[in-house]
Write an enzyme that holds these catalytic residues in place. Structure first.
Site, PDB file in Angstrom:
ATOM      1  N   ASP A 421       0.855  -1.190   0.000  1.00 53.42           N
ATOM      2  CA  ASP A 421       0.000   0.000   0.000  1.00 53.42           C
ATOM      3  C   ASP A 421       0.892   1.243   0.000  1.00 53.42           C
ATOM      4  OD1 ASP A 421      -2.363   1.474   0.217  1.00 53.42           O
ATOM      5  OD2 ASP A 421      -2.421   1.352   2.393  1.00 53.42           O
ATOM      6  N   GLU A 424       2.606   5.172  -3.901  1.00 51.08           N
ATOM      7  CA  GLU A 424       2.518   6.125  -5.037  1.00 51.08           C
ATOM      8  C   GLU A 424       3.791   6.943  -5.203  1.00 51.08           C
ATOM      9  OE1 GLU A 424       0.110   5.659  -2.708  1.00 51.08           O
ATOM     10  OE2 GLU A 424      -1.007   4.405  -4.111  1.00 51.08           O
ATOM     11  N   ASP A 573      -9.026   2.968  -1.970  1.00 49.71           N
ATOM     12  CA  ASP A 573      -9.887   3.312  -0.848  1.00 49.71           C
ATOM     13  C   ASP A 573     -11.167   3.980  -1.315  1.00 49.71           C
ATOM     14  OD1 ASP A 573      -7.799   2.339   0.597  1.00 49.71           O
ATOM     15  OD2 ASP A 573      -6.950   4.308   1.028  1.00 49.71           O
TER      16      ASP A 573
END
Ligand code: NAG
Ligand code: NAG
Ligand code: NAG
Ligand code: NAG
Ligand code: NAG
Ligand code: NAG
Ligand code: NAG
Ligand code: NAG
Ligand code: NAG
Length: 881
Positions: A421, A424, A573
């Site tokens: 997770d 980015e 999300d």
């Protein structure tokens, strides 16, 4: 014969007025010189044709063109700077297809160009697919622009990651590509990953694909000129023009051709298609164990339990919370799951707390990003963190070592899969991060259960104020010819600003002026969009080191083109809203069918916000048709495990039973995609490419080639307008024949525990005779072969079998079923011998019983005949039914 058309006549036609960027209007473009054709390629020098226009940097005066006919269906066009200093996507991250192995001589698309001013076209037959004429190529130090004209009213798909319509808007649309932690997955913004490929579907004329291999930040604009001409335009803040044209001519062919460039997707283990449950906010290991136990009591098959960052000691990766998730209890939990043929997965983030063993070992091995000799720091869940530099030569060793140590089966937490997770990469502290304490994470750890509550709960640490040093000059010296990036660029605020929803390039992520380790000294400015995908392959390596013989399951948030070869993806999300339930379909379709990341799914019942019983029940049924099926919830939301409400539990039990009976059908089609690139999960127009009413359909989808899924779309509804192409279908539940008329059909009385499914006439579907509580148990069930004949009484299908987990498959079966006029034939390769047989064969669409044969039952309600058989799956057979 390869044909290259050299049209040397100068272009006529008025220069186009570009109203949005009048400065670019008079850029003179380039002229092609020294044109050379050799074998399957063409090269030329491109020289700036007039004065500089220097709009967003300095025009490069000397470029070069390379055109390669790589296969009959793939054309490569590369325009780079003459000296090859400009950054190009490293082949270590995205390997290029072998361009030298082509022996075909009948290209299905061809390249055609004007020398001065330079422009080019790509054609399939007489049809123009791509046409850059009349607007000049702009190639500057920090800006690239290339525009193609398109026919009116085009059907374009792809260009992700986004949550916008499946068929992209064609007016005033900007698709920005820049990885971003995008909570809520809003529409019209850049999201977590980057897939610069579009599919252009022109109905009967055919379909083609265009892949722009460029990892720099970009705005891709789809719009019309004032006089109504349709175009698509790349506006990129770096890199080169590296385009791959895929000839199609069908959507499925485009998918296969794209997989030849970016790689075939990774095959997943059989168990990974079971049902997964997760939540953020488990207060302790007892709470996790209780959820496992509650699923079992509710008789809802739970294949895999997941734990979010809750398990960590103050959210630091590679640690366990000693009170809430103590090692011995975690090992007990994992042992329990394994003894019951269940699995366990936890989350790992890239950012490492700047204050623990993993960080210290990493520093010793020099694996983190640096600024001016100091470790670069940001703020993520644990507070102050350092970030792995995936380009540093020692990072893989360190990462493997941390996995081997922490996830050690003998002394640590023996996970079966991995969830990555925040890659980015996400950074909570906004650029330039002058007041980090203000960005401390307020939602503290949930209270511990009374029996494990520490005497005084520890607060989460705040953020020290001594990090995020100021801007550096971003100047680096590099040698020419290494494709690693021009020196002296503005790496934080480049002159052309992409429409990044996070604001400036470096905001809420790693500073873009950081320079990576390694010989090439890549700038984060150029490689930001690769961070998640590099973490993905590094993590796959680390997981494979732990269990070398089995397929590793890794689910990541951020991806770049080609990530599917290593990992799967969850859609991020989202929120517990009906809108998100609906957009999850089109997002999933883009990943599975276009981006070649078929292991994909949404957070079932929604992540943020509170779900409702109705939404969760509907989503439980829709989720059963996501390749990756996981319920996941946020810390501040009401609990939403499927057993929490009676209708949701019922919906889940029914939907999982259908999914599991179909699991070998899924596994077969998924496996085929990993071998050929032909997509498993598909938008309707992939199956009916000539049916224009299907082109914009994003409410329904094909689950494999044989099953059309038509979910109810909104709150309070018990019906759905389902589009049925002109074809014969069968209702999954009743067996009734449904003749599609190329029109909507309103399906009524769809209870919240049901999801409409239609079987396409002409299909044979291998089913397990019954569902099971785990996939291991499911593999002990026999098969029922379901035959849904087309109008001519014919049907076909296939079944792939192997041991379900080996990375290198030694024994497998690829079985073909064919049904024609009362006879089922079974042929193919029979290398894998399951200990089960075909126990029944059912033929749908029988309006009257046939001559009574022994062991054949007629079901008048279903209009089907079923023959009980005992046919082994270890060799060919012919059976009359
Ligand atoms: C572009 O060129 C035209 C014709 O030469 C000229 O009239 C116009 O002013 C120029 N535009 C810009 C922005 O320089
Ligand atoms: C185009 O889109 C932008 C941003 O979404 C918006 O501000 C603008 O008004 C739109 N222009 C037109 C002509 O629709
Ligand atoms: C499990 O079920 C029990 C009994 O219904 C309930 O009290 C408990 O909160 C549930 N726990 C979890 C984690 O679902
Ligand atoms: C950074 O993002 C925040 C919102 O998350 C925004 O308020 C701020 O303006 C952005 N800063 C820059 C420099 O873009
Ligand atoms: C979700 O429900 C909880 C408990 O009822 C409530 O405290 C919270 O505010 C709700 N959240 C939202 C986003 O409505
Ligand atoms: C079918 O119904 C949907 C939803 O009401 C609608 O959006 C779509 O346009 C209809 N399609 C056709 C072909 O009528
Ligand atoms: C493959 O099949 C052969 C023959 O049945 C068997 O000896 C061998 O162990 C099998 N290999 C694996 C990996 O199961
Ligand atoms: C099916 O056939 C196999 C091998 O011929 C036999 O061992 C088995 O007992 C049979 N099963 C049933 C249910 O008849
Ligand atoms: C908070 C947030 O991002 N909400 C988004 C949820 O999704 C809807 C529909 O896509 C958007 O409109 C919201 O902005």
């Amino acid at each position: 014969m390869r044909r290259l058309l050299l049209l040397l006549a100068p272009l006529v036609g008025a220069a186009l007025i570009d109203t949005r960027s009048s400065h670019l209007e008079n850029c003179s473009g380039y002229k092609a010189m020294n044109i050379r054709e050799q074998g399957q390629s063409l090269t030329a020098d491109l020289v700036l044709a007039g004065d500089h226009c220097d709009v967003y940097g300095t025009d490069l005066e000397n470029l070069k063109l390379l055109v390669e006919y790589q296969t009959d269906d793939r054309l490569h066009v590369l325009i780079s700077d003459r000296d090859e200093e400009v950054y190009q996507v490293p082949t270590s991250v995205v390997p290029r297809p072998d361009a030298t192995s082509h022996h075909g001589s009948n290209p299905n698309i061809r390249f055609d160009f004007e020398a001065e001013p330079f422009s080019f076209r790509v054609l399939r037959g007489d049809e123009v697919l791509f046409d850059t004429s009349e607007t000049s190529l702009v190639f500057e130090t920090q800006y690239l622009r290339l525009r193609t004209w398109l026919p009116k009213n085009p059907y374009l798909y792809g260009l992700g990651e986004h949550s916008d319509p499946l068929r992209l808007p064609i007016k005033n649309y900007t698709r920005t590509l820049w990885s971003r932690d995008a909570y809520g997955i809003p529409e019209n913004t850049n999201l977590y990953g980057n897939h610069p490929i579009y599919v252009d579907h022109r109905g009967a004329e055919g379909t083609h694909g265009v892949f722009f291999l460029n990892s720099n930040g970009m705005d891709i604009k789809v719009d019309q000129t004032d006089d109504g001409r349709q175009f698509l335009e790349y506006n990129t803040i770096g890199g080169v023009v590296d385009l791959y044209f895929l000839a199609g001519p069908s959507p499925k062919e485009v998918a296969k051709q794209y997989s030849e460039i970016v790689g075939l997707p990774a095959m997943q283990a059989y168990w990974t298609f079971g049902f997964h449950n997760c939540r953020y906010g488990h207060r302790d290991v007892y709470d996790v164990a209780e959820a496992v136990s509650n699923y079992s009591h509710a008789h809802i098959p739970l294949e895999t339990m997941w734990t979010d960052i809750d398990y960590m000691d103050r959210r630091r990766v590679f640690t366990l919370d000693p009170e809430r998730f103590p090692l011995e209890k975690m090992r007990e939990l994992v042992d329990y799951l394994h003894k019951h043929d269940q699995h366990y997965i936890v989350m790992v983030d890239p950012a490492v707390s700047d204050n623990n063993g993993a960080a210290n070992r990493g520093k010793g091995q020099n694996v983190f990003l640096k600024r001016g000799g100091e470790w670069y720091q940001g703020a993520v869940w644990p507070g102050v963190t350092v970030f792995p530099d995936w380009f540093a030569p020692t990072t893989q060793d360190w990462w493997d070592g941390e996995f081997a140590r922490f996830f050690n089966p003998d002394t640590g937490v023996d996970i079966d899969g991995l969830w990555i997770d925040m890659n980015e990469a996400s950074n909570f502290c906004p650029w330039p991060c002058q007041d980090p304490a203000a960005y401390s994470v307020e939602n503290d750890l949930p209270p511990a259960a009374p029996d494990v509550r520490p005497s005084s709960p520890r607060p989460l640490p705040g953020f020290p104020a001594d990090f995020q040093p100021g801007k550096s000059s971003g100047k680096v010296r590099r040698t020419a010819g290494n494709k690693a990036g021009l020196p002296n660029r503005e790496l934080v605020s480049p002159p052309y600003q992409i429409a990044n929803a996070a604001g400036s390039l470096s905001n809420k992520t790693i500073d873009t002026d950081l320079i990576h380790q390694g010989e090439d000294a890549y700038a984060e400015y150029d490689t930001h969009n690769l961070y998640g995908t590099m973490m993905s392959s590094a993590s796959r390596h680390a997981m494979s080191e732990r269990r070398p013989s089995v397929r590793p399951l890794i689910i990541t948030r951020s991806t770049f083109a080609g990530a599917g070869a290593h990992v799967g993806h969850w859609l991020g999300d989202n929120l517990s809203e009906w809108g998100k339930y609906r957009t999850s379909i089109r997002q999933m379709l883009a990943f599975a069918a276009i981006f070649q990341i078929p292991m994909v799914g949404s957070d079932i019942c929604g992540f943020g916000g509170n779900t409702t019983e109705e939404l969760c029940a509907r989503w439980a049924t829709l989720g059963a048709f996501n390749p990756f099926y996981r319920n996941h919830n946020s810390i501040d939301s009401i609990p939403q495990e499927f057993y929490r409400w009676p209708t949701v539990a019922d919906a889940a039990r029914r939907a999982i039973a259908i999914r599991y009976r179909l699991l070998d059908y899924l596994y077969t089609a998924f496996h085929r995609q990993t071998q050929t690139g032909e997509p498993f999960l598909q938008p309707m127009f992939y199956v009916y490419p000539d049916d224009s009413k299907s082109f914009a359909n994003e409410a329904q989808f094909f689950y494999g080639d044989s099953l059309l899924v038509s979910p109810v779309q909104d709150v309070g509804e018990t019906s759905v307008d389902a589009y049925l192409p002109k074809d014969l279908f069968y209702d999954w539940y009743t067996g009734a024949k449904v003749q599609g008329k190329g029109a909507n059909k309103t399906l009524t009385n769809v209870g919240v525990t049901e999801i409409p499914i239609h079987i396409r006439g002409g299909s044979i579907i291998p089913l397990r005779a019954e569902s099971a509580m785990t996939t291991k148990e499911l593999r002990r069930r026999g098969f029922e072969i379901l035959v849904a004949p087309n109008k001519k009484g014919y049907a076909s299908g296939s079944l792939y079998l192997d041991d379900g987990e080996s990375l290198e498959v030694e024994n497998s079966s690829e079985i073909q079923f064919e049904y024609n006029k009362g006879r089922l034939s079974i042929r193919g390769l029979f290398g894998y011998h399951p200990n089960v047989a075909i126990e029944a064969i059912t033929i749908l669409g029988q309006d009257r019983p046939r001559k009574q044969a022994r062991g054949v039952d007629y079901d008048a309600a279903r209009q089907s005949v079923t023959k009980k058989v005992n046919v082994s799956l270890s060799g060919p057979a012919e059976i009359d039914v």
